[in-house]
Design a protein around this motif. Structure first.
Motif, PDB file in Angstrom:
ATOM      1  N   HIS A   9       0.858  -1.198   0.000  1.00 10.00           N
ATOM      2  CA  HIS A   9       0.000   0.000   0.000  1.00 10.00           C
ATOM      3  C   HIS A   9       0.889   1.241   0.000  1.00 10.00           C
ATOM      4  O   HIS A   9       1.304   1.721   1.054  1.00 10.00           O
ATOM      5  CB  HIS A   9      -0.896  -0.040   1.249  1.00 10.00           C
ATOM      6  CG  HIS A   9      -1.953   1.018   1.311  1.00 10.00           C
ATOM      7  ND1 HIS A   9      -3.062   0.908   2.123  1.00 10.00           N
ATOM      8  CD2 HIS A   9      -2.091   2.221   0.687  1.00 10.00           C
ATOM      9  CE1 HIS A   9      -3.832   1.984   1.995  1.00 10.00           C
ATOM     10  NE2 HIS A   9      -3.249   2.807   1.121  1.00 10.00           N
ATOM     11  N   HIS A  11       1.480   5.162  -2.049  1.00  9.54           N
ATOM     12  CA  HIS A  11       1.002   6.203  -2.969  1.00  9.54           C
ATOM     13  C   HIS A  11       2.185   6.979  -3.532  1.00  9.54           C
ATOM     14  O   HIS A  11       3.220   7.118  -2.871  1.00  9.54           O
ATOM     15  CB  HIS A  11       0.061   7.171  -2.241  1.00  9.54           C
ATOM     16  CG  HIS A  11      -1.165   6.492  -1.700  1.00  9.54           C
ATOM     17  ND1 HIS A  11      -2.291   6.282  -2.471  1.00  9.54           N
ATOM     18  CD2 HIS A  11      -1.433   5.949  -0.485  1.00  9.54           C
ATOM     19  CE1 HIS A  11      -3.201   5.650  -1.730  1.00  9.54           C
ATOM     20  NE2 HIS A  11      -2.707   5.439  -0.526  1.00  9.54           N
ATOM     21  N   HIS A  43      -4.879   6.353  -5.367  1.00 10.12           N
ATOM     22  CA  HIS A  43      -6.271   6.617  -5.004  1.00 10.12           C
ATOM     23  C   HIS A  43      -7.191   6.674  -6.222  1.00 10.12           C
ATOM     24  O   HIS A  43      -6.871   7.316  -7.227  1.00 10.12           O
ATOM     25  CB  HIS A  43      -6.396   7.974  -4.301  1.00 10.12           C
ATOM     26  CG  HIS A  43      -5.907   7.969  -2.890  1.00 10.12           C
ATOM     27  ND1 HIS A  43      -6.504   7.220  -1.899  1.00 10.12           N
ATOM     28  CD2 HIS A  43      -4.888   8.618  -2.293  1.00 10.12           C
ATOM     29  CE1 HIS A  43      -5.860   7.427  -0.759  1.00 10.12           C
ATOM     30  NE2 HIS A  43      -4.875   8.261  -0.968  1.00 10.12           N
ATOM     31  N   GLU A 104      -6.363   2.020  -4.884  1.00  8.73           N
ATOM     32  CA  GLU A 104      -7.117   1.997  -3.630  1.00  8.73           C
ATOM     33  C   GLU A 104      -8.461   2.639  -3.907  1.00  8.73           C
ATOM     34  O   GLU A 104      -8.559   3.846  -4.147  1.00  8.73           O
ATOM     35  CB  GLU A 104      -6.373   2.778  -2.534  1.00  8.73           C
ATOM     36  CG  GLU A 104      -7.171   2.829  -1.232  1.00  8.73           C
ATOM     37  CD  GLU A 104      -6.473   3.595  -0.104  1.00  8.73           C
ATOM     38  OE1 GLU A 104      -5.441   4.246  -0.365  1.00  8.73           O
ATOM     39  OE2 GLU A 104      -6.985   3.546   1.024  1.00  8.73           O
ATOM     40  N   ASP A 244       0.989   2.662   3.649  1.00  9.93           N
ATOM     41  CA  ASP A 244       0.176   3.821   3.256  1.00  9.93           C
ATOM     42  C   ASP A 244       1.059   5.053   3.095  1.00  9.93           C
ATOM     43  O   ASP A 244       0.643   6.181   3.379  1.00  9.93           O
ATOM     44  CB  ASP A 244      -0.934   4.078   4.292  1.00  9.93           C
ATOM     45  CG  ASP A 244      -2.228   4.575   3.680  1.00  9.93           C
ATOM     46  OD1 ASP A 244      -2.194   4.976   2.507  1.00  9.93           O
ATOM     47  OD2 ASP A 244      -3.253   4.573   4.391  1.00  9.93           O
ATOM     48  N   HIS A 246       2.817   8.186   1.639  1.00 11.55           N
ATOM     49  CA  HIS A 246       2.503   9.199   0.629  1.00 11.55           C
ATOM     50  C   HIS A 246       3.763   9.943   0.209  1.00 11.55           C
ATOM     51  O   HIS A 246       3.701  10.889  -0.549  1.00 11.55           O
ATOM     52  CB  HIS A 246       1.432  10.171   1.140  1.00 11.55           C
ATOM     53  CG  HIS A 246       0.029   9.601   1.104  1.00 11.55           C
ATOM     54  ND1 HIS A 246      -0.356   8.506   1.836  1.00 11.55           N
ATOM     55  CD2 HIS A 246      -1.074   9.966   0.393  1.00 11.55           C
ATOM     56  CE1 HIS A 246      -1.642   8.235   1.587  1.00 11.55           C
ATOM     57  NE2 HIS A 246      -2.091   9.102   0.713  1.00 11.55           N
TER      58      HIS A 246
HETATM   59 ZN   LIG Z   1      -3.847   4.780   1.050  1.00 12.46          ZN
END
Ligand SMILES: [Zn+2]
Ligand SMILES: [Zn+2]
Length: 283
Positions: A9, A11, A43, A104, A244, A246
């Motif tokens: 996961h 981004h 996303h 996602e 997650d 970023h």
């Molecule tokens: Zn995410």
């Protein structure tokens, strides 16, 4: 050296909320950490959030296309062709790293047609299903709801929506961040205690296990180990780790800790380093 689990996961600059993201530098970071694999799950949000007028005005000045005439926030679409071309460039540049394409999906059970249209435009190796929004007085982003509802009520509402997602036939393989609202749990409410919501968590986990899907151990909070144990007890077959991230520096954040917590609760690395983790046959 300890081999960290794959990061399922991440981004990059292709996600609308990841201004500091970089697919290339995330790959370089993964190689530096010795990760076997990384999934870029950009996303794809279709829910239009009601936001406060001042937030709308501020956002409109920087990103006019993100705010509709009705002042609702309209997440911009994923540029699938540009994103997949970037994945291919990174696969060429980092041949020793297994790079999964992905997305996602925000509330995919609310947006069947849009989700099917998106998934029809390219190959996504890893599809995450997420709840980021709740409908209370209006449909809002969870991040902005803590000043409108009691924290415990919000967690229950979140798990209710996560249950509807898990029970749906939406096309996703992994339930992301079941603990998403915990990121915004207010300090004045005391430490977050997952056992207060044990029944609700177990109900979601049982539905997810029945659906054959996979639970994500998101390391942003990170996910309390007791929830991983409930996943095992619900019959969950597989587990995946997700930072997650970023931005590149936090790829695989806290993965050594998360891997040992998962091992202690009955899961082990898959046969190949890029596989999902699997439940132990016997504890
Ligand atoms: Zn995410
Ligand atoms: Zn998310």
């Amino acid at each position: 050296m300890l081999v960290l689990p794959p990061d399922g996961h991440v981004h990059t600059e292709w996600s609308w909320d990841a201004a500091d993201g970089s697919m290339e530098r995330s790959c370089a970071r993964a190689v530096e950490l010795g990760l076997p694999s990384i999934a870029f799950t950009e996303h794809a949000d279709f829910t239009r959030w009601v936001i406060d007028p001042d937030v709308a005005a501020r956002t409109r000045s920087r990103h006019p296309a993100w705010i509709g005439p009705d002042d609702r926030f309209s997440p911009p679409p994923l540029d699938v062709a540009g994103y997949l071309a970037c994945v291919q460039r990174c696969r060429d540049r980092f041949p020793g790293l297994r790079i999964l394409s992905g997305t996602e999906l925000g509330e995919p059970h609310w947006h069947k047609d849009a989700v099917n249209a998106l998934l029809g435009t390219g190959t996504f190796d890893r599809v995450l299903g997420s709840v980021h929004s709740l409908e209370l007085d209006a449909i809002r982003l969870v991040d902005l709801l803590f000043d409108r509802a009691e924290p415990a009520d919000l967690i229950q509402a979140y798990l209710g929506e996560a249950l509807r997602l898990a029970e749906s036939t939406a096309p996703f393989a992994v339930l992301a961040h079941i603990d998403y609202p915990v990121r915004h749990w207010p300090a004045e409410a005391g430490p977050f205690d997952a056992t207060r919501f044990e029944d609700e968590y177990r109900t979601v986990l049982e539905a997810l296990a029945r659906s054959g899907r996979v639970l994500e151990l998101n390391t942003r909070v990170p996910l309390p180990a007791v929830i991983v144990r409930w996943w095992y007890e619900a019959g969950g077959e597989a587990l995946v780790f997700g930072s997650d991230a970023h931005w590149p520096a936090v790829v695989a954040r806290r993965f050594a800790y998360a891997a040992s917590a998962a091992e202690a609760t009955g899961f082990h690395a898959g046969r190949y380093p890029h596989d999902f983790w699997r439940r132990n046959a016997i504890r």
